[in-house]
Scaffold this active site. Structure first.
Site, PDB file in Angstrom:
ATOM      1  N   ASP A  10       0.830  -1.207   0.000  1.00  0.00           N
ATOM      2  CA  ASP A  10       0.000   0.000   0.000  1.00  0.00           C
ATOM      3  C   ASP A  10       0.865   1.257   0.000  1.00  0.00           C
ATOM      4  O   ASP A  10       1.981   1.255   0.529  1.00  0.00           O
ATOM      5  CB  ASP A  10      -0.906  -0.018   1.238  1.00  0.00           C
ATOM      6  CG  ASP A  10      -2.039   0.985   1.127  1.00  0.00           C
ATOM      7  OD1 ASP A  10      -2.343   1.415  -0.008  1.00  0.00           O
ATOM      8  OD2 ASP A  10      -2.618   1.344   2.167  1.00  0.00           O
ATOM      9  N   GLY A  11       0.322   2.320  -0.582  1.00  0.00           N
ATOM     10  CA  GLY A  11       0.977   3.619  -0.534  1.00  0.00           C
ATOM     11  C   GLY A  11       1.646   4.043  -1.826  1.00  0.00           C
ATOM     12  O   GLY A  11       2.319   5.087  -1.858  1.00  0.00           O
ATOM     13  N   HIS A  13       3.326   3.108  -8.829  1.00  0.00           N
ATOM     14  CA  HIS A  13       3.168   1.676  -9.132  1.00  0.00           C
ATOM     15  C   HIS A  13       4.413   1.139  -9.833  1.00  0.00           C
ATOM     16  O   HIS A  13       4.840   0.005  -9.575  1.00  0.00           O
ATOM     17  CB  HIS A  13       1.928   1.463 -10.001  1.00  0.00           C
ATOM     18  CG  HIS A  13       0.650   1.870  -9.332  1.00  0.00           C
ATOM     19  ND1 HIS A  13       0.258   1.369  -8.103  1.00  0.00           N
ATOM     20  CD2 HIS A  13      -0.320   2.748  -9.712  1.00  0.00           C
ATOM     21  CE1 HIS A  13      -0.914   1.910  -7.762  1.00  0.00           C
ATOM     22  NE2 HIS A  13      -1.281   2.749  -8.723  1.00  0.00           N
ATOM     23  N   LEU A  27      11.512 -20.371  -4.000  1.00  0.00           N
ATOM     24  CA  LEU A  27      10.517 -19.471  -3.403  1.00  0.00           C
ATOM     25  C   LEU A  27       9.293 -19.452  -4.294  1.00  0.00           C
ATOM     26  O   LEU A  27       9.413 -19.364  -5.519  1.00  0.00           O
ATOM     27  CB  LEU A  27      11.093 -18.046  -3.280  1.00  0.00           C
ATOM     28  CG  LEU A  27      10.095 -16.923  -2.960  1.00  0.00           C
ATOM     29  CD1 LEU A  27       9.549 -17.085  -1.539  1.00  0.00           C
ATOM     30  CD2 LEU A  27      10.746 -15.543  -3.118  1.00  0.00           C
ATOM     31  N   ARG A  75       0.282   9.027 -10.313  1.00  0.00           N
ATOM     32  CA  ARG A  75       0.157   7.834  -9.465  1.00  0.00           C
ATOM     33  C   ARG A  75       0.805   6.617 -10.114  1.00  0.00           C
ATOM     34  O   ARG A  75       1.333   5.739  -9.428  1.00  0.00           O
ATOM     35  CB  ARG A  75      -1.322   7.550  -9.179  1.00  0.00           C
ATOM     36  CG  ARG A  75      -1.973   8.565  -8.248  1.00  0.00           C
ATOM     37  CD  ARG A  75      -3.468   8.299  -8.105  1.00  0.00           C
ATOM     38  NE  ARG A  75      -3.734   6.980  -7.576  1.00  0.00           N
ATOM     39  CZ  ARG A  75      -3.792   6.689  -6.259  1.00  0.00           C
ATOM     40  NH1 ARG A  75      -3.583   7.648  -5.360  1.00  0.00           N
ATOM     41  NH2 ARG A  75      -4.061   5.476  -5.851  1.00  0.00           N
ATOM     42  N   THR A  92     -10.259  -6.767  -6.401  1.00  0.00           N
ATOM     43  CA  THR A  92     -11.530  -6.588  -7.120  1.00  0.00           C
ATOM     44  C   THR A  92     -12.070  -5.173  -6.912  1.00  0.00           C
ATOM     45  O   THR A  92     -12.838  -4.666  -7.744  1.00  0.00           O
ATOM     46  CB  THR A  92     -12.562  -7.615  -6.637  1.00  0.00           C
ATOM     47  OG1 THR A  92     -12.617  -7.596  -5.195  1.00  0.00           O
ATOM     48  CG2 THR A  92     -12.186  -9.020  -7.084  1.00  0.00           C
TER      49      THR A  92
END
Length: 588
Positions: free
Chosen positions: A358-359, A375, A472, A371, A405
């Site tokens: 988040d953020g 990302h 992993l 924005r 969603t």
């Protein structure tokens, strides 16, 4: 066959001869598969021949990666395809090389993973693990690639198939029963332990090729299960509807042949008799011709320029290999400061860390940036560093919330950039190749409904390309909502109870877990959220029931592996009670 090659724009005489050899080999080895291919549009049939011939020949993995001129073993449909000594003269390899180039396929995806059996005849433990292994079985890799080709050219089948888990499992189980003698010859049983345990003496009898009452009962049980799974779901496209209906009928006929074979099942591959096949396929061929005229497929233009050698087109560059033939993973990249990971006692290490990243948007806005820039930095910088930090401490499972969603409510440009970032930096072809080099297996959790087809294909392609990796497991939640996942699982349970597959009065947490999207995903030990918010936002509610929660104020683009290490160290200090009383002298 020659008319089909003309429809597919294959004009080169050497290529035509190679494709024809593949088609004849498939027709001789598996008439049922060849009959199904005749229901495909003519433009794609040569690709079917090449891909199916390769899955039964020495061209398929691990020898796709063999040096040119090698002569590995393996049988092709109808016998060895080509000489096995010179790739340039091998018709299967020649046709497959052209098919990969013509339809823009990824040759790495033609590699089946290492055998799922453990070398002692033991296969997966549960049905869900069996489903995962069955999707990787070599014999049906050709069909997956053909469906991908159709989807790329306007036939919406690939994403649809991903949602038809039971039908797909019915195909795989029918295939497993028909080829049971092949598995016995290799000294392995790929059937799940949970069904073999219900017939305790069947497994040793099968491996010894003894037809006993327990073996008979097991085969009948599995054939019945396959029939229940093969209930055909609806499909709108007319050509695919014909193909699906005919596939179902041929599978049911194959199951009849399996049950009628008796002891011969342990020595030979049973097939429906020719009159049975003709009764099923002959009327379907006329319907398929009409259906594909209604919704035609466009063949790619003929490939121009010098034709690459078969070896060059198919043999990927190889790094160091371990004993299984899989490239040995590279060590994780060190942190730019040179900081080393903390020493964490094995008993204090979480097995599964889930992260709400988040953020991103707020980080960008505070810097006067769009924005989307948040990302981009979050995916290309923060997530990559955290993954390498997870590799350094030996974390087995890391799950990240990439697109929920609820994110569909955002600006369309931001949504488009988020999905582009997921494709390019996480699960796309380049991202999958990079992660595989470090031994990272990619998985996807979420709903394909509503996602663009190319995104669904990339997510599935990333899973296939890294399925052999074991260092992993990085699970990316895309179009994921926890309540939606639980609702879908409840719907699957309701259908299973309606169909008589399970007893509704005996449904427990284990049965419910088996109907989740990723039932083998372990419970979350540590759920970490960045960005200053303190809520779980519909993220993995079933798996995170007993998770330790860790909230930090740092916006995700400013996070690196040191934040992960601090979170894991904090986790190690906590006592996990699970509702019990734990003595202060006995840390949990």
């Amino acid at each position: 066959m020659r008319a089909v090659l003309s429809r597919a724009a294959i004009d080169d005489p050497a290529l035509r001869a190679a494709y024809l050899a593949c088609g004849r080999a498939v027709r001789a080895a598996d008439p049922a598969d060849y009959a199904l291919m005749r229901l495909m549009p003519p433009e794609v049939r040569p690709a079917c021949w090449a891909l199916r011939a390769a899955t039964g020949s020495h061209v398929a993995a691990p020898t796709l990666a063999a040096p040119a001129g090698a002569s590995p073993g393996g049988d092709s449909p109808g016998g060895r395809a080509g000489t096995g000594t010179d790739p340039a003269t091998d018709p299967v390899r020649t046709a497959l090389a052209d098919c990969v180039r013509r339809w823009n396929l990824n040759p790495q995806e033609l590699h089946p993973p290492p055998d799922s059996a453990d070398g002692h005849g033991h296969g997966p433990a549960t049905w869900q693990q069996w489903r995962t292994c069955a999707r990787q079985r070599r014999r049906l890799l050709w069909l997956e690639q053909v469906l991908l080709v159709l989807s790329r050219h306007g036939v919406p089948v690939y994403g649809w198939l991903l949602r038809q888990e039971n039908f797909e499992s019915g195909l795989h189980l029918t295939d497993a029963l028909a080829y049971l003698s092949d598995d016995i010859t290799r000294g392995r049983l790929t059937l799940p332990a949970e069904v073999l345990d219900a017939f305790p003496t069947a497994a040793p009898a099968l491996l010894e090729r003894r037809w006993t009452p327990a073996v008979h009962a097991l085969v009948a049980h599995l054939a019945g299960q396959a029939r229940r799974w093969l209930r055909r779901p609806p499909l709108a496209h007319p050509g695919l509807a014909v193909l699906l209906r005919t596939t179902t009928r041929l599978c049911l006929a194959r199951l009849d042949a399996v049950e009628a074979a008796g002891p011969a099942l342990l020595h030979h591959t049973p097939r429906p008799a020719l009159p049975v096949r003709l009764r099923i396929v002959t009327p379907a061929q006329a319907l398929a011709v009409a259906a594909w005229r209604i919704a035609p497929l466009t063949a790619p233009p003929a490939v121009r320029g010098p034709r690459p050698s078969a070896a060059a087109a198919l043999i990927p560059a190889q790094a160091r290999h371990d004993r299984t033939g899989v490239p040995a993973p590279r060590p994780p990249l060190p942190h730019h400061t040179g900081v080393r990971p903390p020493r964490l006692p094995a008993g204090r290490m979480p097995r599964h860390v889930a992260v709400i990243m988040d953020g991103n948007g707020r980080w960008a806005t505070r810097r006067g940036l769009p924005r989307s820039e948040g990302h981009r930095v979050g995916a290309q910088k923060a997530l990559r560093d955290v993954v390498h930090g997870a590799l350094e401490i030996g974390l087995p499972h890391l799950t990240v919330y990439a697109f929920s969603t609820e994110n569909w409510k955002r600006d369309l440009q931001e949504i488009a950039f988020l999905l582009h970032t997921i494709r390019e930096d996480l699960n796309g072809e380049a991202g999958a190749k990079e992660w595989a080099s470090y031994g990272v297996r990619l998985r996807w959790a979420g709903d394909s409904e509503g996602l663009p087809t190319d995104v669904v294909e990339d997510l599935a392609r990333g899973e296939r390309a890294t399925r052999h990796c074991t260092r992993l497991t990085l699970t990316t939640c895309v179009n994921y909502g926890g309540r939606a996942e639980l609702t879908r699982a409840a719907a699957r349970l309701a259908r299973a109870a309606r169909d008589g597959d399970i007893d509704a009065d005996r449904i427990g947490t284990g049965e419910f877990t088996r109907h989740l999207s990723l039932p083998d995903l372990p419970d979350v030990d540590l759920l970490w959220r960045t960005g200053g918010e303190q809520r779980t936002s519909n993220f993995l509610p079933w798996h995170a029931t007993y998770a330790e929660l860790h909230f930090t104020d740092t916006h995700w683009p400013d996070v690196d592996r040191r934040d992960l290490w601090r979170a894991v160290t904090e986790y190690g200090r906590r006592q996990r009670r699970y509702g019990a009383v734990v003595s202060n002298a006995q840390p949990s």
